[in-house]
Design an enzyme around this catalytic site. Structure first.
Site, PDB file in Angstrom:
ATOM      1  N   ALA A  37     106.757  44.832  34.404  1.00  0.00           N
ATOM      2  CA  ALA A  37     106.652  43.712  35.341  1.00  0.00           C
ATOM      3  C   ALA A  37     107.572  42.567  34.908  1.00  0.00           C
ATOM      4  CB  ALA A  37     105.208  43.232  35.431  1.00  0.00           C
ATOM      5  N   HIS A  38     107.683  42.334  33.611  1.00  0.00           N
ATOM      6  CA  HIS A  38     108.605  41.307  33.119  1.00  0.00           C
ATOM      7  C   HIS A  38     110.039  41.657  33.520  1.00  0.00           C
ATOM      8  CE1 HIS A  38     105.465  39.532  30.592  1.00  0.00           C
ATOM      9  NE2 HIS A  38     106.282  38.541  30.340  1.00  0.00           N
TER      10      HIS A  38
END
Lengths: 201, 294
Positions: A37-38
């Site tokens: 997700a980062h």
């Protein structure tokens, strides 16, 4: 050691009040993000795309929860932190671009993140690793989920929380980092251990 | 009932017991650590751990959201019938537990990065087989967390350094791991065999109860020495500083090649989850680690 109870969105002014060893509880919105997700969030930023949730003033939580679906509603069953060091390669850009004020995880983060927290005004709140039910009980509602195609551990889970904590402020916005202090202490202790065991460095 | 059904049922219960209830020896060690910890930050962490263990039992929910990689140890009596049916039964039990306990899906294809969604995939759940005399099947499940797995290590040491080389290897592994494996941890240490054998023995040593030092006094002495040394590092609970870094150390060994000194350190987080049961030939089941938790 002072105890703080903050509501999201958290201002830079409030976050600058915190010092290492303080204890923080958060009420409001926290969003989970792990490695994938980062990476995707930073790609979105680079391409000028909006994130599905505005993170300004919120807390990002390094967590891949156990979730179950009851009817059409998601429930967080267990939601403790994951090891934060894996996110060290993303977090400085993440704080800078999305203006999150709190990073929640376990195990601490390095100099790059510490510097970004000092520069942009954010703290690292250490939540006890493995204390997944303690965390889940503070999650009052799953407000939403995005990027489920990454798999449930890696998706962005948007949680509504009440007094989420205790978070040990382990990196503050003034350049202090408890984990780096402990590491220095361990270096000293290593000599004593080698001496006691009759080993050569 | 057919053996496959019995095994599936028992394995499901074992996974459920393991992820919700910590074994008694681990709980006792954590309580002792809380009573003895002198660092304020460390004590706060141990308090949160003990509170969390209680909540997990109360709500019958997994202690930690990382419900681990599912690993089975099967001690199969040579006279147990239908051993070929067991692997499939364990896979089915894993799928069922993932859905019903529930567990976090933790099996990812390393080529495509896709999560299978049910904790199964090539070689997963992994099954360690041992053939033993008799007609009893003893099944143990270890649900192994990723944070502590990431710091497990193997090394080929210099034979000339002997045990001192091993001590150094273990201390350096603990220091390097720091806060990452969710201390206080349990260490499985092994030497000899070969690189693969050492890590296998080290990991299996994590299944031993904390209150049982090695029956060989020389090994027990080494375990105590490593335990005390690891706790001198000051890493402390969750790496926030303190005197509780490990809850216990178990040492295992195999004979080694004259030119090699393989060594391995396996870490388990404080949520050291394991459960064992015995399935007897008459179909009766004896739960060993979690009596009364079915």
């Amino acid at each position: 050691m002072t105890e703080y109870h903050f509501k999201t969105p958290i201002s830079e002014e409030d976050i600058r009040k915190l010092k290492v060893n303080d204890v923080l509880y958060i009420t409001g919105t926290i969003v989970t993000a792990r490695d994938q997700a980062h990476r995707r969030a930073l790609e979105y930023f680079k391409e000028g795309k909006q994130l599905p949730v505005n993170l300004e003033g919120l807390a990002v939580f390094h967590c891949g929860p156990v979730v179950s679906k009851e009817g059409d509603k998601w429930v967080a069953v267990a939601a403790g932190p994951t090891t934060s060091t894996r996110m060290d390669i993303f977090e400085d850009e993440f704080i800078k671009n999305f203006k999150v004020r709190v990073v929640i995880g376990k195990g601490g983060m390095g100099k790059r993140t510490t510097d970004a927290m000092a520069k942009y005004g954010a703290v690292y709140g250490a939540f006890t690793g493995g204390a997944a039910i303690l965390a889940a009980k503070a999650i009052k509602k799953v407000k939403g989920v995005e990027w489920l195609d990454l798999g449930t551990p890696e998706a962005l889970w948007i949680f509504e929380v009440e007094d989420f904590g205790p978070l040990a402020v382990a990196i503050d916005s003034h350049g202090n980092n408890i984990f780096m202090d402990v590491a220095k202490n361990v270096e000293e202790n290593r000599k004593k251990i080698y001496q006691k065991l009759g080993l050569q460095i | 009932m057919e053996i496959a059904n019995v095994v599936e049922n028992v394995a499901f219960n074992l996974i459920k017991q393991a992820v919700i209830y910590l074994p008694e020896d681990v709980k006792q060690a954590l309580k002792k650590a809380y009573a003895e910890e002198t660092s304020a930050a460390g004590k706060t962490q141990l308090k949160a751990i003990l509170d969390n263990i209680e909540l997990a039992e109360k709500y019958k929910a997994p202690i930690c959201q990382d419900t681990g990689t599912i690993i089975f140890y099967a001690n199969a009596g040579a006279d147990v019938k239908h051993l070929d049916k067991i692997e499939n039964a364990l896979i089915n039990a894993t799928r069922k537990a993932t859905k019903e306990v529930p567990l976090r899906p933790n099996a990812v294809d390393p080529f495509t990065q896709k999560n299978s969604g049910d904790n199964t995939g090539r070689f997963i759940p992994y099954i360690n087989w041992d053939i033993v005399p008799g007609d009893t099947l003893e099944l143990t499940v270890m649900t192994k967390g990723g944070g502590s797995e990431n710091v497990c290590t193997t090394g080929m040491l210099v034979p000339g350094e002997g045990i001192n080389g091993l001590k150094k290897f273990v201390i350096e592994a603990v220091i390097k791991a720091g806060s990452q494996p969710c201390p206080p941890t349990i260490l499985g240490v092994a030497m000899g065999g070969g690189s693969d054998i050492a890590i296998k023995l080290a990991k299996k040593a994590l299944l031993k109860p904390l209150n049982e030092p090695n029956p060989n006094p020389e090994i027990a002495k080494l375990e105590k020495e490593l335990y005390e040394a690891a706790n001198m590092t000051g890493i402390g609970p969750m790496g926030l500083g303190g005197k509780t870094t490990v809850l216990g150390v178990h040492v295992e060994y195999a004979f080694r090649h004259p030119a090699s000194f393989p060594a391995a350190v396996a870490f388990n987080c404080w949520a050291a989850r394991r459960a064992t049961a015995r399935i007897h030939a008459d179909g009766t089941v004896e739960y060993v680690t979690h009596k009364g938790r079915v």
